[in-house]
Design a protein around this motif. Sequence first.
Motif, mmCIF file in Angstrom:
data_model
loop_
_atom_site.group_PDB
_atom_site.id
_atom_site.type_symbol
_atom_site.label_atom_id
_atom_site.label_comp_id
_atom_site.label_asym_id
_atom_site.label_seq_id
_atom_site.Cartn_x
_atom_site.Cartn_y
_atom_site.Cartn_z
ATOM 1 N N LEU A 220 0.816 -1.214 0.000
ATOM 2 C CA LEU A 220 0.000 0.000 0.000
ATOM 3 C C LEU A 220 0.851 1.265 0.000
ATOM 4 O O LEU A 220 0.460 2.269 -0.604
ATOM 5 C CB LEU A 220 -0.942 -0.008 1.210
ATOM 6 C CG LEU A 220 -2.034 -1.093 1.200
ATOM 7 C CD1 LEU A 220 -2.839 -1.049 2.483
ATOM 8 C CD2 LEU A 220 -2.946 -0.931 -0.006
ATOM 9 N N VAL A 221 1.997 1.251 0.691
ATOM 10 C CA VAL A 221 2.809 2.469 0.788
ATOM 11 C C VAL A 221 3.831 2.569 -0.333
ATOM 12 O O VAL A 221 4.575 3.551 -0.401
ATOM 13 C CB VAL A 221 3.530 2.546 2.154
ATOM 14 C CG1 VAL A 221 2.526 2.536 3.294
ATOM 15 C CG2 VAL A 221 4.543 1.421 2.307
ATOM 16 N N THR A 222 3.887 1.580 -1.210
ATOM 17 C CA THR A 222 4.808 1.601 -2.342
ATOM 18 C C THR A 222 4.045 1.898 -3.621
ATOM 19 O O THR A 222 2.998 1.288 -3.862
ATOM 20 C CB THR A 222 5.538 0.245 -2.466
ATOM 21 O OG1 THR A 222 6.197 -0.062 -1.234
ATOM 22 C CG2 THR A 222 6.572 0.295 -3.575
ATOM 23 N N PRO A 223 4.523 2.823 -4.442
ATOM 24 C CA PRO A 223 3.833 3.133 -5.704
ATOM 25 C C PRO A 223 3.863 1.950 -6.679
ATOM 26 O O PRO A 223 4.753 1.840 -7.521
ATOM 27 C CB PRO A 223 4.621 4.328 -6.262
ATOM 28 C CG PRO A 223 5.345 4.903 -5.101
ATOM 29 C CD PRO A 223 5.652 3.739 -4.203
ATOM 30 N N ILE A 224 2.885 1.079 -6.538
ATOM 31 C CA ILE A 224 2.777 -0.088 -7.402
ATOM 32 C C ILE A 224 1.622 0.072 -8.374
ATOM 33 O O ILE A 224 1.797 -0.068 -9.597
ATOM 34 C CB ILE A 224 2.609 -1.372 -6.569
ATOM 35 C CG1 ILE A 224 3.864 -1.613 -5.728
ATOM 36 C CG2 ILE A 224 2.332 -2.579 -7.470
ATOM 37 C CD1 ILE A 224 3.752 -2.767 -4.776
ATOM 38 N N PHE A 225 0.428 0.389 -7.857
ATOM 39 C CA PHE A 225 -0.721 0.592 -8.744
ATOM 40 C C PHE A 225 -1.094 2.076 -8.858
ATOM 41 O O PHE A 225 -2.145 2.400 -9.408
ATOM 42 C CB PHE A 225 -1.921 -0.230 -8.267
ATOM 43 C CG PHE A 225 -2.362 0.071 -6.864
ATOM 44 C CD1 PHE A 225 -3.265 1.082 -6.596
ATOM 45 C CD2 PHE A 225 -1.881 -0.671 -5.815
ATOM 46 C CE1 PHE A 225 -3.669 1.359 -5.317
ATOM 47 C CE2 PHE A 225 -2.291 -0.405 -4.514
ATOM 48 C CZ PHE A 225 -3.181 0.606 -4.264
ATOM 49 N N TYR A 226 -0.249 2.944 -8.354
ATOM 50 C CA TYR A 226 -0.452 4.389 -8.510
ATOM 51 C C TYR A 226 0.922 5.043 -8.703
ATOM 52 O O TYR A 226 1.937 4.541 -8.199
ATOM 53 C CB TYR A 226 -1.152 4.988 -7.288
ATOM 54 C CG TYR A 226 -0.456 4.753 -5.976
ATOM 55 C CD1 TYR A 226 0.535 5.615 -5.513
ATOM 56 C CD2 TYR A 226 -0.782 3.658 -5.178
ATOM 57 C CE1 TYR A 226 1.174 5.393 -4.314
ATOM 58 C CE2 TYR A 226 -0.145 3.435 -3.980
ATOM 59 C CZ TYR A 226 0.834 4.309 -3.543
ATOM 60 O OH TYR A 226 1.475 4.079 -2.348
ATOM 61 N N PRO A 227 1.004 6.153 -9.439
ATOM 62 C CA PRO A 227 2.291 6.808 -9.686
ATOM 63 C C PRO A 227 2.816 7.487 -8.432
ATOM 64 O O PRO A 227 2.066 7.868 -7.537
ATOM 65 C CB PRO A 227 1.970 7.822 -10.788
ATOM 66 C CG PRO A 227 0.512 8.082 -10.636
ATOM 67 C CD PRO A 227 -0.102 6.803 -10.163
ATOM 68 N N VAL A 228 4.122 7.667 -8.382
ATOM 69 C CA VAL A 228 4.756 8.265 -7.203
ATOM 70 C C VAL A 228 4.337 9.715 -7.013
ATOM 71 O O VAL A 228 4.389 10.252 -5.900
ATOM 72 C CB VAL A 228 6.286 8.140 -7.327
ATOM 73 C CG1 VAL A 228 6.821 9.025 -8.458
ATOM 74 C CG2 VAL A 228 6.970 8.495 -6.008
ATOM 75 N N GLU A 229 3.895 10.370 -8.090
ATOM 76 C CA GLU A 229 3.462 11.769 -7.980
ATOM 77 C C GLU A 229 2.253 11.925 -7.063
ATOM 78 O O GLU A 229 1.986 13.043 -6.588
ATOM 79 C CB GLU A 229 3.143 12.330 -9.366
ATOM 80 C CG GLU A 229 4.375 12.557 -10.243
ATOM 81 C CD GLU A 229 4.921 11.265 -10.822
ATOM 82 O OE1 GLU A 229 6.094 11.263 -11.244
ATOM 83 O OE2 GLU A 229 4.173 10.253 -10.839
ATOM 84 N N LYS A 230 1.533 10.858 -6.788
ATOM 85 C CA LYS A 230 0.378 10.930 -5.903
ATOM 86 C C LYS A 230 0.769 11.324 -4.480
ATOM 87 O O LYS A 230 -0.057 11.815 -3.714
ATOM 88 C CB LYS A 230 -0.356 9.591 -5.874
ATOM 89 C CG LYS A 230 -1.002 9.185 -7.199
ATOM 90 C CD LYS A 230 -2.206 10.039 -7.523
ATOM 91 C CE LYS A 230 -2.911 9.531 -8.767
ATOM 92 N NZ LYS A 230 -4.101 10.358 -9.129
ATOM 93 N N PHE A 231 2.038 11.112 -4.125
ATOM 94 C CA PHE A 231 2.482 11.477 -2.787
ATOM 95 C C PHE A 231 2.597 12.987 -2.616
ATOM 96 O O PHE A 231 2.564 13.487 -1.496
ATOM 97 C CB PHE A 231 3.839 10.827 -2.484
ATOM 98 C CG PHE A 231 3.751 9.384 -2.089
ATOM 99 C CD1 PHE A 231 3.093 9.007 -0.938
ATOM 100 C CD2 PHE A 231 4.326 8.401 -2.870
ATOM 101 C CE1 PHE A 231 3.014 7.678 -0.563
ATOM 102 C CE2 PHE A 231 4.256 7.070 -2.507
ATOM 103 C CZ PHE A 231 3.595 6.702 -1.352
ATOM 104 N N SER A 232 2.787 13.698 -3.733
ATOM 105 C CA SER A 232 2.951 15.164 -3.742
ATOM 106 C C SER A 232 3.984 15.597 -2.703
ATOM 107 O O SER A 232 5.158 15.254 -2.816
ATOM 108 C CB SER A 232 1.592 15.856 -3.538
ATOM 109 O OG SER A 232 1.022 15.478 -2.296
#
Length: 295
Positions: A220-232
């Motif tokens: 969940l905390v690793t960008p696997i199914f969502y891009p890293v930019e989602k962390f902002s």
Amino acid sequence: MTDRVSADTDLTTTDCPASTAPEPFWRRSLWIERSLMEDIALALHQRRVAWMLYKAEIAESRRSTGLGMSGPFISTALHMAILGTVMSIVFGEPVEDFIPYFGLSFAIWQTLSAGIGRMASASERAMRYLAFPRLSSLIIYMVDAYDYVLGLTARMLSALIIIAIVNPAVLMSANIPVFLTGMILASLAVIVWSPIFTVVFNTFRFLRGFLPQILLLIFLVTPIFYPVEKFSEHRWVADFNPIFHLLEAIRAPLLYSTWPMTSLGVCAVLIMTGLVFLRLVHRRQRLAMVYGWLA
């Protein structure tokens, strides 16, 4: 009769050809007597034994599941086709853009999670080899290395085939040399850290009971199914996550045709620090073969 024995003894000690010369000490010594470098050298020398042991595991898996070595390939293809399509709808992303990112990420993560599971059970699986003291104490990790490398190769091949169908433009612009470099560095990092994490799982055995929850948290905390930019503004969560860099070192050259220098550097640092920690835990790992694994 005595003269004949004496002659045979002289023949084997003085007139033997170079091909029958005595083996090095580290090949003849027992596993409890070897240093780390001797154990690594012996494990590499016994790679064919490890390959046969791996094939035996695959044969056992084929009897229970009917898939064998084709399992990782089929599993990745199904996840990309079904889960990837569903997740692209959930996130509102175009399928041709989301499938390549999710497929590569999931293929690497699935291999990593399977490898972590094997680390947690390495002690129990190695107990069967205690009766063979001339085997390397690292032989079980050679078996796991075959499983990791071949599993990753099969899953990546499956992902690349699906990408070639969904969005071939991604592969046309991929940076293959950097991709292969990332594959090698990331795989070496995981292989080097395998004995270390096994010692951690042996020391804190309660972690095995929470392994599914730990893997889910990492997922969940690793960008696997969502891009890293989602962390902002919380990008540091990914930057300090070594799993993210193991993923990025492999997928970035394929998806963005870039040189992920930070991630490649992290993989190299993981390899070097892993060798240092491996030297520290090697003695404990050998002692655990008797006092811990049998307890």
